[in-house]
Design a protein around this motif. Structure first.
Motif, PDB file in Angstrom:
ATOM      1  N   LEU A   1       0.821  -1.202   0.000  1.00 39.58           N
ATOM      2  CA  LEU A   1       0.000   0.000   0.000  1.00 39.58           C
ATOM      3  C   LEU A   1       0.861   1.260   0.000  1.00 39.58           C
ATOM      4  CD1 LEU A   1      -2.645  -0.913   2.729  1.00 39.58           C
ATOM      5  CD2 LEU A   1      -2.903  -1.094   0.245  1.00 39.58           C
ATOM      6  N   GLU A   2       0.439   2.255  -0.752  1.00 35.92           N
ATOM      7  CA  GLU A   2       1.051   3.569  -0.606  1.00 35.92           C
ATOM      8  C   GLU A   2       0.592   4.171   0.720  1.00 35.92           C
ATOM      9  OE1 GLU A   2       1.847   6.135  -4.162  1.00 35.92           O
ATOM     10  OE2 GLU A   2       0.218   4.908  -4.976  1.00 35.92           O
ATOM     11  N   ALA A   3       1.470   4.939   1.341  1.00 30.29           N
ATOM     12  CA  ALA A   3       1.201   5.466   2.679  1.00 30.29           C
ATOM     13  C   ALA A   3      -0.117   6.231   2.785  1.00 30.29           C
ATOM     14  CB  ALA A   3       2.370   6.332   3.137  1.00 30.29           C
ATOM     15  N   PRO A   4      -0.479   7.101   1.824  1.00 32.44           N
ATOM     16  CA  PRO A   4      -1.757   7.803   1.950  1.00 32.44           C
ATOM     17  C   PRO A   4      -2.962   6.862   1.974  1.00 32.44           C
ATOM     18  CG  PRO A   4      -0.350   8.905   0.351  1.00 32.44           C
ATOM     19  CD  PRO A   4       0.295   7.590   0.665  1.00 32.44           C
ATOM     20  N   VAL A   5      -2.911   5.786   1.201  1.00 28.58           N
ATOM     21  CA  VAL A   5      -4.006   4.812   1.194  1.00 28.58           C
ATOM     22  C   VAL A   5      -4.080   4.103   2.538  1.00 28.58           C
ATOM     23  CG1 VAL A   5      -4.894   2.713   0.104  1.00 28.58           C
ATOM     24  CG2 VAL A   5      -3.827   4.491  -1.293  1.00 28.58           C
ATOM     25  N   ALA A   6      -2.918   3.733   3.074  1.00 26.60           N
ATOM     26  CA  ALA A   6      -2.884   3.057   4.365  1.00 26.60           C
ATOM     27  C   ALA A   6      -3.476   3.949   5.464  1.00 26.60           C
ATOM     28  CB  ALA A   6      -1.452   2.660   4.718  1.00 26.60           C
ATOM     29  N   ARG A   7      -3.120   5.243   5.442  1.00 27.86           N
ATOM     30  CA  ARG A   7      -3.670   6.166   6.436  1.00 27.86           C
ATOM     31  C   ARG A   7      -5.182   6.297   6.290  1.00 27.86           C
ATOM     32  NH1 ARG A   7       1.151   9.066   5.274  1.00 27.86           N
ATOM     33  NH2 ARG A   7       0.040  10.383   3.768  1.00 27.86           N
TER      34      ARG A   7
END
Length: 385
Positions: A84-90
Motif C-alpha cells: 500500500l502507498e502510505a496515503p491509502v494506508a492512512r
C-alpha cells in the motif's frame, strides 16, 4: 554512511521484529477496491481461502472484503493484494504494523522491482523520493543491472550490460515470471524499448539486468502475524500454463521460528547461506534507504545461475511485500507452530498446476476449477514435515 557489510550485519542480528502486537479484535479482512476487483477468478478464490485460514489462525472473525472507507471504521487486520502507498494506508486507518499483513511504502515504485537496481548515472531521470543510497547499500546482493524511467536511459543502460552478455528486460510490476524478455543485441534492445509506453515507463520504470542460465530460484522471507514470527528459505518450481509458457508452479519452504537471525544461524550449504545473506542485505538496505516503509510480510526471490562468462552468481531478483504465491505455505507453517509449541522447524509447500488434479490427503485446496482467463487450474498448500 552505512556500508553493504554493515547493512548485512543489521539484517542478520536484528530481524526487525517488534514485540508481539496486541490482538486486533474486530476481525480479518481483505482490503480491496470494489470498483476494480483485482486478479482472475483463481486469484480471488485463493485470497478468500487465505483470509479464512488467517482468521481461524488468529481466532478472529472473518470480515471478507472491505474498501478503504469501510476499513477506516474498523480495527481489523487488513490483507491488501499489493503493498500500500502510505496515503491509502492512512485513509484505511492503518496506523502501524499491527494493522496489516503486507507492506506500506511511501511511493508506489518502492514496492516494485524498480528498487532492485540503481540508475545508469546521476543524470538519469527518476521519480520523486528515489533513494540513490539503495544500490550502494545492496552491494553484490543483486545482479548487475539498472532501473530506467525513460527509453533513452534504458537504451544506455542496456548497451552497458550487453557488453558483458545477454540482457533480461523486466516489467517492474510483472508477476509469476511474466512480462520479461531477453535481448542479445543493440538492435533487439532498441526494438524492445520502442514497444514501451512512454507514460507508463515514466510512472513505473523498467529493469534491465544480466541474464543467467541454468537457474534455481530461492524464496527467503520473514512473516509477522499475531504473536508469531517465522523465517524461511525455500525453492520455487516452474510449471507450464495453457499457452505453453513457463510460469510459477509453487514453492517449498523450510520454516523456522524467528526471522533473519535465526535463518543465518542454520547450518546450510554455502549457496543457500549466500541466498539468505543476499535477502537479508536487501531487507536491511530497503529499511535504511526508505525508513518509512512498514513491512510484516517480506519475501525475496533470489536467483542462482550462470552468467555469460560461466560464473555461478547469486542475487536478489525482487521483493514481495504482500501476500503472494508462497503465502499458503507460510500460513500452514504458522498453523503447525501454533498447534505444536515445541516444534522449531517445519517444511510446507504451495503447488500450482494448470490442470484439474486431486491434491494429496491433508492439503488445503486454494482453488480447483476452470478459470475463464487461464483455464483449468489446481492450487493447494500442505505441510510435508
Amino acid at each position: 554512511m552505512t556500508s553493504a557489510s554493515e547493512a548485512y550485519s543489521m539484517a542478520t542480528f536484528s530481524s526487525f521484529l517488534p514485540h508481539p502486537p496486541p490482538w486486533r479484535t474486530s476481525g480479518v479482512a481483505a482490503l480491496v477496491d470494489h470498483d476494480r476487483p483485482g486478479g482472475n477468478v483463481h486469484d480471488r478464490a485463493s485470497r478468500a481461502t487465505l483470509l479464512a485460514r488467517i482468521a481461524a489462525l488468529l481466532d478472529q472473525p472473518l470480515l471478507g472484503l472491505l474498501d478503504v472507507a469501510q476499513a477506516a471504521c474498523t480495527t481489523a487486520l487488513l490483507v491488501p493484494g499489493e503493498a500500500l502507498e502510505a496515503p491509502v494506508a492512512r485513509a484505511a486507518g492503518i496506523a502501524d504494523r499491527q494493522g496489516l499483513l503486507g507492506g506500506i511504502v511511501p511511493a508506489l515504485f518502492i514496492g516494485t522491482k524498480a528498487i532492485t537496481h540503481g540508475l545508469v548515472d546521476e543524470q538519469a531521470v527518476c521519480p520523486t523520493g528515489w533513494s540513490f543510497a539503495m544500490s550502494r547499500l545492496l552491494g553484490d546482493a543483486a545482479l548487475p543491472g539498472y532501473t530506467a524511467f525513460t527509453q533513452a536511459d534504458a537504451a544506455r543502460a542496456g548497451r552497458l550490460l550487453l557488453a558483458k552478455g545477454p540482457v533480461r528486460i523486466k516489467d517492474v510490476c510483472g508477476k509469476a515470471g511474466l512480462g520479461q524478455q531477453v535481448v542479445r543485441s543493440a538492435a533487439d534492445l532498441d526494438a524492445a524499448l520502442a514497444c514501451e509506453d512512454v507514460a507508463d515507463l515514466a510512472e513505473h520504470g523498467i529493469v534491465l539486468e544480466e541474464d543467467l542460465t541454468d537457474v534455481v530460484t530461492y524464496s527467503v522471507g520473514v512473516v509477522e502475524l499475531g504473536d508469531q514470527s517465522i523465517g524461511y528459505w525455500g525453492t520455487q518450481t516452474l510449471t507450464t500454463d495453457h499457452k505453453g509458457r513457463d510460469v510459477y508452479g509453487g514453492t517449498e519452504l523450510h520454516v523456522v521460528r524467528g526471522g533473519f537471525a535465526e535463518l543465518a544461524a542454520l547450518a546450510l550449504p554455502d549457496r543457500l547461506a549466500q541466498a539468505i545473506r543476499c535477502a537479508a542485505m536487501f531487507d536491511a538496505a530497503a529499511h535504511a534507504a526508505y525508513p518509512d516503509i512498514i513491512l510484516t510480510r517480506r519475501n525475496y526471490d533470489v536467483i542462482e545461475g550462470t552468467d555469460a562468462l560461466g560464473v555461478r552468481r547469486i542475487g536478489v531478483l525482487e521483493q514481495s511485500w504482500r501476500v503472494g504465491g508462497a503465502s499458503g505455505a507460510e500460513i500452514a507453517a504458522l498453523e503447525a507452530f501454533r498447534a505444536e509449541p515445541e516444534t522449531r522447524q517445519v517444511r510446507c509447500a504451495t503447488v500450482e498446476v494448470y490442470d484439474l488434479v486431486t491434491p494429496p490427503a491433508g492439503a488445503t485446496v486454494y482453488y480447483r476449477g476452470v478459470d475463464p482467463v487461464v483455464g483449468a487450474m489446481t492450487k493447494y498448500a500442505m505441510r510435508y514435515a
